[in-house]
Design an enzyme around this catalytic site. Structure first.
Site: not given
Ligand code: 5GP
Ligand code: ZN
Length: 136
Positions: A101, A103
């Protein structure tokens, strides 16, 4: 190409509802549940790739083009002053959900948010050594 227990596979394919701000054949873009700033969104491919290493080049190109379009749109519609584009690969890099993903984080002059690192102070020789390690 979905993964059984992957929450982002389920969200990207509409099995779990989300606040979707964009969708096409390849991607769904949703609002992050724990945003760093107003409008923080996640670009999710509908197929499962754990990280950038697994993402096919064509999808990587399309993801960046989409980030460019949506970033501009969010700046305009949310009156943001800029935006960060972030993408974490691996636990050490802060990745917590192992479905690729990106951001998209709109930023505001007074948002008091920190998306930063402690600057290092390498010597010229150290930089040269690192340069060699990567290039050779
Ligand atoms: P990472 O740390 O893996 O780059 O980012 C994961 C992101 O996914 C975090 O910003 C977290 O808030 C978001 N996130 C995790 N679970 C969910 C979910 O079930 N729904 C949504 N909309 N965001 C999520
Ligand atoms: Zn997945």
């Amino acid at each position: 190409m979905k993964e059984e227990n992957c929450i982002f596979c389920k969200i990207a394919n509409g099995e779990i509802p989300s606040k979707t701000i964009y969708e096409d054949e390849e991607f769904r873009v949703i609002l992050d549940l724990a945003p760093a700033a107003k409008g923080h969104a996640l670009i999710l491919p509908k197929n499962h790739y754990s990280n950038l290493f697994q993402l096919p080049e064509e999808k990587a190109k399309n993801a960046i083009v989409l980030a460019k379009k949506l970033g501009a749109r969010m700046v305009e519609k949310l009156n943001a002053d800029g935006f960060n584009l972030m993408q974490n690969n691996g636990e050490a890099a802060g990745q917590t959900v192992f479905h690729f993903h990106m951001h998209l984080i709109p930023r505001y002059k007074d948002d008091n948010q920190k998306i930063n690192w402690e600057p290092g102070t390498p010597t010229g020789e150290e930089l040269e050594e690192i340069q060699k390690q990567i290039v050779e």
